[in-house]
Design a protein around this motif. Structure first.
Motif, short mmCIF file in Angstrom:
data_model
loop_
_atom_site.label_atom_id
_atom_site.label_comp_id
_atom_site.label_asym_id
_atom_site.label_seq_id
_atom_site.Cartn_x
_atom_site.Cartn_y
_atom_site.Cartn_z
N THR A 139 -12.00 -6.52 -1.49
CA THR A 139 -12.42 -5.18 -0.70
C THR A 139 -11.18 -4.49 -0.07
OG1 THR A 139 -12.61 -6.62 1.17
CG2 THR A 139 -14.57 -6.72 -0.22
N ASP A 146 0.73 -1.26 -0.16
CA ASP A 146 0.15 0.12 0.05
C ASP A 146 1.00 1.28 0.04
OD1 ASP A 146 0.90 0.13 2.45
OD2 ASP A 146 -0.79 -0.16 3.87
N GLU A 172 -13.76 1.53 -9.89
CA GLU A 172 -13.52 2.90 -9.81
C GLU A 172 -12.00 3.12 -10.16
OE1 GLU A 172 -15.03 5.10 -6.57
OE2 GLU A 172 -16.13 3.37 -5.81
N LEU A 226 -8.85 -1.89 0.47
CA LEU A 226 -8.86 -0.36 -0.17
C LEU A 226 -7.56 0.06 -0.59
CD1 LEU A 226 -11.08 1.49 2.29
CD2 LEU A 226 -11.89 0.51 0.01
N PRO A 271 -10.05 9.20 -3.74
CA PRO A 271 -10.55 8.22 -4.38
C PRO A 271 -9.98 7.36 -5.65
CG PRO A 271 -12.00 10.18 -4.08
CD PRO A 271 -10.43 10.50 -3.76
N TYR A 289 -6.97 6.28 -5.50
CA TYR A 289 -5.99 5.32 -5.10
C TYR A 289 -6.81 4.14 -4.42
CZ TYR A 289 -1.87 8.41 -5.80
OH TYR A 289 -0.92 8.91 -6.04
N LYS A 290 -8.14 4.23 -4.35
CA LYS A 290 -8.92 2.92 -3.96
C LYS A 290 -8.59 1.87 -4.84
CE LYS A 290 -13.78 1.79 -3.21
NZ LYS A 290 -15.02 2.03 -3.35
N ASN A 291 -8.27 0.66 -3.96
CA ASN A 291 -8.13 -0.65 -4.60
C ASN A 291 -6.63 -0.50 -5.44
OD1 ASN A 291 -11.48 -0.75 -5.10
ND2 ASN A 291 -10.29 -1.72 -3.81
N SER A 292 -5.87 0.59 -4.96
CA SER A 292 -4.46 0.88 -5.61
C SER A 292 -3.28 0.18 -4.91
CB SER A 292 -4.24 2.18 -6.05
OG SER A 292 -3.24 2.40 -6.71
N MET A 318 -5.23 3.70 -0.78
CA MET A 318 -5.97 4.67 -0.13
C MET A 318 -6.39 4.75 1.28
SD MET A 318 -10.20 5.22 -1.07
CE MET A 318 -11.40 6.47 -0.46
N ASN A 319 -6.22 3.65 1.99
CA ASN A 319 -6.23 3.42 3.12
C ASN A 319 -4.82 3.20 3.93
OD1 ASN A 319 -8.12 3.40 5.41
ND2 ASN A 319 -8.04 1.14 5.43
N HIS A 362 -5.18 9.57 0.53
CA HIS A 362 -6.37 9.19 1.01
C HIS A 362 -7.21 9.81 0.03
CE1 HIS A 362 -9.71 7.72 3.36
NE2 HIS A 362 -10.35 9.13 3.31
#
Length: 625
Positions: free
Chosen positions: A527, A383, A591, A529, A542, A544-547, A532-533, A540
């Motif tokens: 699931t 991450d 996304e 994240l 959008p 980077y969600k699931n990146s 992003m997380n 943080h």
């Protein structure tokens, strides 16, 4: 009398030779840079003119019937830009990557608009947008992109010009330009919509040859054969590129062995033979003395760890770090060590979908990636939450599923061992009177991890001309990897990870739409994240969600199962996932997927060939008994 005449003649010859060499040095230092500066400035203004023409055309466009004209002008503008990119990107890397020709993705730049998301912009964004749906909405988006590009080019023209060059910098620009062509040009990274990478690479080569030709009248006699050889290599490369009408047909392996690597080496030799003083303008990861982009010294791993407690190439700290790496004392209750998740026989992974924890039957949330060549990155963990190898150690120490302890406890344990006390004192005694501390423990482990390098695979030996033997299916696989399959546009050579060439100053993450297991019939999106997380406010976002970090594929034959969740058991499953277009291509709502969702149309044989190539990147013999 004859002896006196001979002596006078010898002195005169030496005088003229020295005078000639001095004149050459002055010409190289003064005249050549000025000539290239004028040439570059002229072409930069031509680029600005093309951007202005594009802006006028975009502003007049009112319907979808204007798309063809826009495509033509964008192509022309990009080709003109390729005349100057190899120099512009060297001197203005952050600006180029953020506003002029960076990847068409949102970004947060540490140089511009801090903490604010910068929307996709520049030439790559235009290349992509103009080949998307022909609609009025998209046309307005293209107009906005063009307006932004014009604003940025007008601004940078005023601040960037006039430019001052040095002879060695010109050569460095050309050498890095060849790296750019091979890693970003012929892979298609630079042309996400038009797939015009071959023609643009050809234009870049022609331009770099023009810049190099200014050295023709300012070199020593002994450098002339080298000059002629470089001219031949440029012509050979241009002929190879000019002969390709289909993006997939270029033999990229031959191009690497017969053009890219020889040019990269010969340009350095030419500089040395002309006694051109090395005067670099910028710091970057390339080792200037490297002669092959697949040499072990092509990139300097210490470049990525400049702010550490002690440089990571210290033999004393590496030896100490190896002991600590294997020692379970670093964990709570002495039940696990770094080896628990990083087994040398598995290329320093553990062979599990998700790494085991310090609790029986409980596993961590992610797969354990290889740490071979881990030092060639600007961010760490899947991450990307750590910024150097020392900080990576700190995250493992206090993780409740991993070492689950603190440095105070670790230091107390190590201080009770006389061997450790002596080794820490020898390595860190000159830095601090308290030589076993949080920084020194982290530094020693980082030094060992940084020393784990793998650059002597069958592929490396072949492209360095150390071996004539290389499988035909792997040759086909390499060409697919760097071309049609688009693997090389995310896994950049020579590390085949996400650290971006040609200067390797930043590392990428990607949104792939990874599924929970490989199921092409009823896929379910994972699931996690991801980036992003990761706890960093700047990440943080959008997009980077699931990146997840783009990790190396070196030694991939030993590191199954695959992906951040370990849900893909075989390389065949991995390749089929990409072949389908990732999660979005399989019909999932993903996304901001950065992987194109269109099928790659790889045949079963193509997939076998790509795997054959990747298997030739295996090299762990140094670490396995």
């Amino acid at each position: 009398m004859k002896k006196i005449s001979l002596l006078i003649l010898t002195v005169m010859v030496c005088f003229f030779m020295l005078s000639g060499r001095k004149t050459t040095l002055v010409y190289q230092a003064n005249t050549i840079p000025k000539e290239v500066e004028l040439w570059y400035t002229t072409h930069f203004y031509k680029f600005q003119d093309e951007v202005n023409t594009l802006a006028d055309l975009a502003n007049k466009s009112t319907s979808v019937n204007d798309y063809d004209a826009l495509r033509t002008q964008i192509k022309k503008t990009r080709l003109i830009y390729k005349n100057i990119e190899f120099i512009f990107d060297y001197y203005q890397t952050p600006y180029n990557g953020t506003y002029i020709n960076g990847a068409p993705l949102p970004k947060i730049s540490e140089y511009f608009e801090a903490d604010q998301v910068i929307a996709p912009c520049g030439l790559q964004a235009l290349d992509e947008a103009v080949f998307e749906v022909e609609s009025i909405e998209n046309l307005n988006h293209i107009k906005d992109l063009v307006t932004g590009l014009k604003t940025r080019v007008d601004f940078i023209t005023k601040t960037h010009l006039p430019i001052q060059l040095k002879s060695s910098q010109i050569i460095e620009c050309i050498r890095s330009g060849m790296v750019r062509i091979f890693t970003l040009g012929v892979t298609g990274y630079d042309t996400p919509g038009s797939v015009n990478g071959i023609e643009e690479s050809l234009q870049s080569m022609k331009s770099m040859e023009q810049a190099f030709m200014f050295f023709e009248h300012g070199m020593y006699a002994e450098a002339k054969p080298k000059f002629k050889q470089i001219k031949r290599l440029f012509k050979s490369g241009q002929k190879m590129l000019n002969g390709q009408t289909n993006f997939n047909d270029l033999n990229r392996l031959v191009f690497l062995k017969e053009v890219v690597n020889p040019l990269y080496s010969e340009l350095l030799e030419f500089q040395n033979e002309n006694n051109i003083k090395l005067e670099p303008y910028k710091k970057h990861a390339q080792d200037y003395q490297a002669k092959n982009i697949f040499n072990i010294n092509f990139l300097k791993s210490n470049f990525f760890s400049e702010l550490v407690y002690l440089p990571l190439d210290n033999p004393k700290t590496i030896a100490l770090g190896e002991l600590l790496f294997k020692d379970p004392q670093l964990s709570n209750k002495n039940i696990m060590s770094c080896l628990t998740c990083h087994n040398p026989e598995k290329a320093f992974t553990d062979g599990l979908p998700k790494s085991r924890s310090n609790r029986a039957g409980v596993f961590t949330s992610r797969n354990s990636p290889t740490i071979l060549n881990a030092g060639y990155s600007t961010r760490y963990f899947l991450d990307m939450r750590a910024f150097d190898l020392e900080k990576q150690v700190m995250h493992v120490v206090d993780n409740d599923l991993e070492f689950n302890t603190d440095f105070k406890t670790i230091v107390r344990k190590l201080n009770s061992n006389s061997e450790y006390v002596n080794m820490f004192k020898a390595a860190y005694g000159d830095i601090s009177k308290v030589y076993i501390n949080e920084r020194s423990v982290s530094n020693a482990l980082a030094a060992y991890v940084n020393s784990l390098k793998s650059f002597n695979s069958a592929f490396d030996q072949y492209v360095r001309n150390e071996s004539d033997e290389y499988p035909e299916d792997a040759k086909r696989g390499f060409n697919l990897f760097m071309g049609k399959a688009a693997c090389g546009s995310c896994h950049f050579a020579p590390m085949f990870n996400g650290t971006i060439p040609p200067f390797y100053l930043d590392s990428e993450s990607e949104v792939l739409g990874i599924t929970q297991g490989f199921d092409s019939i009823n896929p379910k999106l994972d699931t996690d994240l991801g980036r992003m997380n990761n706890g960093l406010s700047g990440d943080h976002q959008p997009y980077y969600k699931n990146s997840f970090k783009t990790v190396t594929i070196r030694n991939i034959a030993l590191t199954a199962p695959y992906m951040h969740n370990g849900s893909f058991e075989t390389l065949e499953e991995v390749l089929e996932f990409y072949n389908l277009g990732g999660g979005a291509g399989m019909g999932l709502e993903v996304e901001n997927q950065t992987l194109p969702d269109t099928p790659l149309d790889l045949s079963k044989q193509d997939i076998k060939d790509i795997i054959a190539f990747m298997e030739t990147l295996t090299d762990v013999s140094e670490y396995v008994n």
